[in-house]
Design a protein around this motif. Sequence first.
Motif, PDB file in Angstrom:
ATOM      1  N   THR A   1      27.109  -4.105   4.170  1.00  0.00           N
ATOM      2  CA  THR A   1      26.629  -4.813   5.061  1.00  0.00           C
ATOM      3  C   THR A   1      27.417  -5.566   5.813  1.00  0.00           C
ATOM      4  O   THR A   1      28.405  -6.092   5.050  1.00  0.00           O
ATOM      5  N   PRO A   2      26.999  -6.119   7.033  1.00  0.00           N
ATOM      6  CA  PRO A   2      27.887  -6.985   7.752  1.00  0.00           C
ATOM      7  C   PRO A   2      28.126  -8.198   6.813  1.00  0.00           C
ATOM      8  O   PRO A   2      27.372  -8.677   6.216  1.00  0.00           O
TER       9      PRO A   2
ATOM     10  N   PRO B   1      48.095 -18.710   8.380  1.00  0.00           N
ATOM     11  CA  PRO B   1      47.355 -18.330   9.884  1.00  0.00           C
ATOM     12  C   PRO B   1      47.967 -19.193  10.766  1.00  0.00           C
ATOM     13  O   PRO B   1      47.760 -20.584  10.618  1.00  0.00           O
ATOM     14  N   VAL B   2      48.199 -18.621  12.004  1.00  0.00           N
ATOM     15  CA  VAL B   2      48.741 -19.405  13.167  1.00  0.00           C
ATOM     16  C   VAL B   2      47.668 -19.235  14.241  1.00  0.00           C
ATOM     17  O   VAL B   2      47.308 -18.474  14.748  1.00  0.00           O
ATOM     18  N   TYR B   3      47.439 -20.691  14.442  1.00  0.00           N
ATOM     19  CA  TYR B   3      46.255 -20.982  15.487  1.00  0.00           C
ATOM     20  C   TYR B   3      45.018 -20.547  15.012  1.00  0.00           C
ATOM     21  O   TYR B   3      43.839 -21.442  14.930  1.00  0.00           O
ATOM     22  N   GLY B   4      44.676 -19.326  14.708  1.00  0.00           N
ATOM     23  CA  GLY B   4      43.417 -18.694  14.280  1.00  0.00           C
ATOM     24  C   GLY B   4      42.721 -19.491  13.129  1.00  0.00           C
ATOM     25  O   GLY B   4      43.344 -19.828  12.033  1.00  0.00           O
ATOM     26  N   CYS B   5      41.438 -19.650  13.198  1.00  0.00           N
ATOM     27  CA  CYS B   5      40.479 -20.479  12.326  1.00  0.00           C
ATOM     28  C   CYS B   5      39.155 -19.871  12.433  1.00  0.00           C
ATOM     29  O   CYS B   5      38.730 -18.999  13.108  1.00  0.00           O
ATOM     30  N   GLY B   6      38.287 -20.680  11.697  1.00  0.00           N
ATOM     31  CA  GLY B   6      36.883 -20.485  11.758  1.00  0.00           C
ATOM     32  C   GLY B   6      36.209 -21.592  12.549  1.00  0.00           C
ATOM     33  O   GLY B   6      36.718 -22.377  13.327  1.00  0.00           O
ATOM     34  N   PHE B   7      34.913 -21.639  12.234  1.00  0.00           N
ATOM     35  CA  PHE B   7      34.071 -22.515  12.817  1.00  0.00           C
ATOM     36  C   PHE B   7      34.124 -22.321  14.445  1.00  0.00           C
ATOM     37  O   PHE B   7      34.026 -23.165  15.091  1.00  0.00           O
ATOM     38  N   LEU B   8      34.107 -20.930  14.841  1.00  0.00           N
ATOM     39  CA  LEU B   8      34.107 -20.652  16.149  1.00  0.00           C
ATOM     40  C   LEU B   8      33.122 -20.924  17.132  1.00  0.00           C
ATOM     41  O   LEU B   8      32.883 -20.799  18.217  1.00  0.00           O
ATOM     42  N   HIS B   9      31.637 -21.259  16.221  1.00  0.00           N
ATOM     43  CA  HIS B   9      30.571 -21.499  16.979  1.00  0.00           C
ATOM     44  C   HIS B   9      30.294 -22.779  17.236  1.00  0.00           C
ATOM     45  O   HIS B   9      29.175 -22.917  17.664  1.00  0.00           O
ATOM     46  N   GLU B  10      31.311 -23.678  16.929  1.00  0.00           N
ATOM     47  CA  GLU B  10      30.993 -25.233  17.189  1.00  0.00           C
ATOM     48  C   GLU B  10      32.035 -25.754  18.309  1.00  0.00           C
ATOM     49  O   GLU B  10      33.165 -25.002  18.708  1.00  0.00           O
ATOM     50  N   GLY B  11      31.575 -26.809  18.695  1.00  0.00           N
ATOM     51  CA  GLY B  11      32.555 -27.510  19.636  1.00  0.00           C
ATOM     52  C   GLY B  11      33.136 -26.854  20.895  1.00  0.00           C
ATOM     53  O   GLY B  11      32.282 -26.224  21.557  1.00  0.00           O
TER      54      GLY B  11
ATOM     55  N   ASP C   1      27.241 -17.525  21.036  1.00  0.00           N
ATOM     56  CA  ASP C   1      25.927 -18.279  21.612  1.00  0.00           C
ATOM     57  C   ASP C   1      24.967 -17.296  22.259  1.00  0.00           C
ATOM     58  O   ASP C   1      23.827 -17.170  22.073  1.00  0.00           O
ATOM     59  N   ARG C   2      25.783 -16.436  23.149  1.00  0.00           N
ATOM     60  CA  ARG C   2      25.012 -15.473  23.886  1.00  0.00           C
ATOM     61  C   ARG C   2      24.409 -14.180  22.885  1.00  0.00           C
ATOM     62  O   ARG C   2      23.455 -13.528  23.174  1.00  0.00           O
ATOM     63  N   LEU C   3      24.817 -14.413  21.551  1.00  0.00           N
ATOM     64  CA  LEU C   3      24.064 -13.183  20.848  1.00  0.00           C
ATOM     65  C   LEU C   3      22.687 -13.779  20.398  1.00  0.00           C
ATOM     66  O   LEU C   3      21.864 -12.794  19.824  1.00  0.00           O
ATOM     67  N   GLY C   4      22.112 -14.848  20.880  1.00  0.00           N
ATOM     68  CA  GLY C   4      20.873 -15.210  20.520  1.00  0.00           C
ATOM     69  C   GLY C   4      20.299 -15.358  19.120  1.00  0.00           C
ATOM     70  O   GLY C   4      21.082 -15.780  18.331  1.00  0.00           O
ATOM     71  N   ASP C   5      19.276 -14.449  18.974  1.00  0.00           N
ATOM     72  CA  ASP C   5      18.726 -14.258  17.382  1.00  0.00           C
ATOM     73  C   ASP C   5      19.732 -13.737  16.335  1.00  0.00           C
ATOM     74  O   ASP C   5      19.406 -13.494  15.157  1.00  0.00           O
ATOM     75  N   ARG C   6      20.842 -13.207  17.145  1.00  0.00           N
ATOM     76  CA  ARG C   6      21.969 -12.378  16.292  1.00  0.00           C
ATOM     77  C   ARG C   6      23.153 -13.430  15.727  1.00  0.00           C
ATOM     78  O   ARG C   6      23.914 -13.028  15.109  1.00  0.00           O
ATOM     79  N   ARG C   7      22.979 -14.571  16.381  1.00  0.00           N
ATOM     80  CA  ARG C   7      24.008 -15.536  16.327  1.00  0.00           C
ATOM     81  C   ARG C   7      24.335 -15.812  14.842  1.00  0.00           C
ATOM     82  O   ARG C   7      25.612 -16.012  14.585  1.00  0.00           O
ATOM     83  N   ALA C   8      23.238 -16.357  14.233  1.00  0.00           N
ATOM     84  CA  ALA C   8      23.403 -16.879  12.753  1.00  0.00           C
ATOM     85  C   ALA C   8      24.008 -15.530  12.103  1.00  0.00           C
ATOM     86  O   ALA C   8      24.887 -15.956  10.957  1.00  0.00           O
ATOM     87  N   ALA C   9      23.637 -14.333  12.281  1.00  0.00           N
ATOM     88  CA  ALA C   9      24.312 -13.354  11.604  1.00  0.00           C
ATOM     89  C   ALA C   9      25.632 -12.975  11.658  1.00  0.00           C
ATOM     90  O   ALA C   9      26.262 -12.805  10.749  1.00  0.00           O
ATOM     91  N   TRP C  10      25.938 -13.258  12.780  1.00  0.00           N
ATOM     92  CA  TRP C  10      27.583 -13.217  13.090  1.00  0.00           C
ATOM     93  C   TRP C  10      28.314 -14.220  12.302  1.00  0.00           C
ATOM     94  O   TRP C  10      29.357 -13.913  11.643  1.00  0.00           O
ATOM     95  N   VAL C  11      27.933 -15.374  12.393  1.00  0.00           N
ATOM     96  CA  VAL C  11      28.311 -16.438  11.915  1.00  0.00           C
ATOM     97  C   VAL C  11      28.705 -16.318  10.524  1.00  0.00           C
ATOM     98  O   VAL C  11      29.727 -16.606   9.609  1.00  0.00           O
ATOM     99  N   ALA C  12      27.558 -16.031   9.751  1.00  0.00           N
ATOM    100  CA  ALA C  12      27.697 -15.705   8.410  1.00  0.00           C
ATOM    101  C   ALA C  12      28.466 -14.376   8.011  1.00  0.00           C
ATOM    102  O   ALA C  12      29.027 -14.577   6.931  1.00  0.00           O
ATOM    103  N   ALA C  13      28.498 -13.523   8.803  1.00  0.00           N
ATOM    104  CA  ALA C  13      29.268 -12.190   8.506  1.00  0.00           C
ATOM    105  C   ALA C  13      30.674 -12.364   8.695  1.00  0.00           C
ATOM    106  O   ALA C  13      31.668 -12.045   7.879  1.00  0.00           O
ATOM    107  N   TYR C  14      31.145 -12.917  10.042  1.00  0.00           N
ATOM    108  CA  TYR C  14      32.459 -12.936  10.392  1.00  0.00           C
ATOM    109  C   TYR C  14      33.059 -14.040  11.020  1.00  0.00           C
ATOM    110  O   TYR C  14      34.450 -14.234  11.463  1.00  0.00           O
ATOM    111  N   ASP C  15      32.531 -15.117  10.807  1.00  0.00           N
ATOM    112  CA  ASP C  15      33.250 -16.282  11.042  1.00  0.00           C
ATOM    113  C   ASP C  15      33.868 -16.883   9.818  1.00  0.00           C
ATOM    114  O   ASP C  15      33.337 -16.762   8.657  1.00  0.00           O
ATOM    115  N   PRO C  16      35.232 -16.997   9.898  1.00  0.00           N
ATOM    116  CA  PRO C  16      36.049 -17.226   8.636  1.00  0.00           C
ATOM    117  C   PRO C  16      35.619 -18.550   7.834  1.00  0.00           C
ATOM    118  O   PRO C  16      35.772 -18.621   6.585  1.00  0.00           O
ATOM    119  N   GLY C  17      35.055 -19.373   8.486  1.00  0.00           N
ATOM    120  CA  GLY C  17      34.494 -20.520   7.763  1.00  0.00           C
ATOM    121  C   GLY C  17      33.364 -20.390   6.616  1.00  0.00           C
ATOM    122  O   GLY C  17      33.098 -20.928   5.771  1.00  0.00           O
TER     123      GLY C  17
END
Length: 406
Positions: A16-17, A217-227, A236-252
């Motif tokens: 699963t993602p 890690p050079v430059y790259g990091c997590g918390f890409l959904h913030e700030g 943000d454009r993922l809408g109701d899938r936003r939280a799923a992407w953050v949980a699955a693929y944001d390094p944070g």
Amino acid sequence: MPENPAQGDNGADHPTPGTWPIERLKSEVPVYRIAAPTAKIQSLIYEGENVDGEATEVFAFYASPKTLGMGNDGDTYPGIVLIHGGGGTAFADWVWMWANRGYAAIAMDLGGRRSPDPEFDESGKLKPYAGHKRETRIRLAQGGPVDGHPQKFDSIGGIIDDDWPYHAAANVMRAHTLIRSFPEVDADRTAVTGISWGGYTTCLAASLDDRFKAAVPVYGCGFLHEGESVQKPSIDRLGDRRAAWVAAYDPGSHLPKCTVPTLWVNGTHDIHYVLDSYAKSYAKVQGPRTMRIQPRMRHSHQAGWNPPEIQIFVHSVLTLASVGPMHVSDDGIVTVPYQSDTKIVQSELHFTTETGLRSKRKWEKVDCGISDGKVQAVGLPPEAITWLVTLTDDRGALVSTEVGFR
């Protein structure tokens, strides 16, 4: 490098993602083939993760002191996995650089392409490679997901077959397992580094694969959904899938599992991976961490692989200064303890009092006094809202404190 002994497919499971078959990725040596086994920089194809039940293929460059003709029979070398960023590919000059440093280096293309062959001059030296034209990269017939925006973000939901972040982290782990199987590689001494999106993938790989002994890690990091993250609008454009992407693929969401010693390389004004997200990311790791946050560091592949501190850190000689917690007194005196086997010759307090986009803010600096075991600066104004201290040794190697915010 030996003939490939691995046989079989890469499994039919569909994680699963946000999950990876870690034990399989760590234990199964992928099938591979080499185009020219006697080349200084070898072009190889190894088996990637499945898409629609069919195995994919990943192109990579591999080089070591042995392939360069500098090693002796029976020699073993530490290994390093090199992960390109957006717009990048497997870079021949990157593996060339690390092989000449005494490493067995592998750099793969994470967009399903084959990079152009490297060229050498009459003396046998590699000709400049990083500036080659992108159109010379050829799509593999069995290439996995391309590294485009839809595959990075919009694919979230359902099975992972079209999720680029899943395949990127998995194929990095596959490359790691592959080089660890080579007899010239010391499997207990391996590291990973990546630039921009490669830094993002480094964060994932170092959180998932505890076999690495160091990660940069050079430059790259997590918390890409913030700030101010430039990726935030896409998330943000993922809408109701936003939280799923953050949980699955944001390094944070994965960095709290990271116990690998890390060196964090970034600039104060980076617009792709801003300091706020960066600081939240390195604060999550559970292993030892060192920062190299340079005022106005440029953002590019070559700027990202050139800092000498990366080699020093990966060499595990621990000769970079070890920086303690920064203390700020009520009257603006900033004190930082440190330990270093080399001489600290310069130290500066950097700060900004401005608001607005971080990439546009003006920073100021104050020289720090250097004494035995600590540096100190007088003059952090009460209106300063972001600050850090840099220390530079007599080799020109720079480290920094964590970032202070107010």
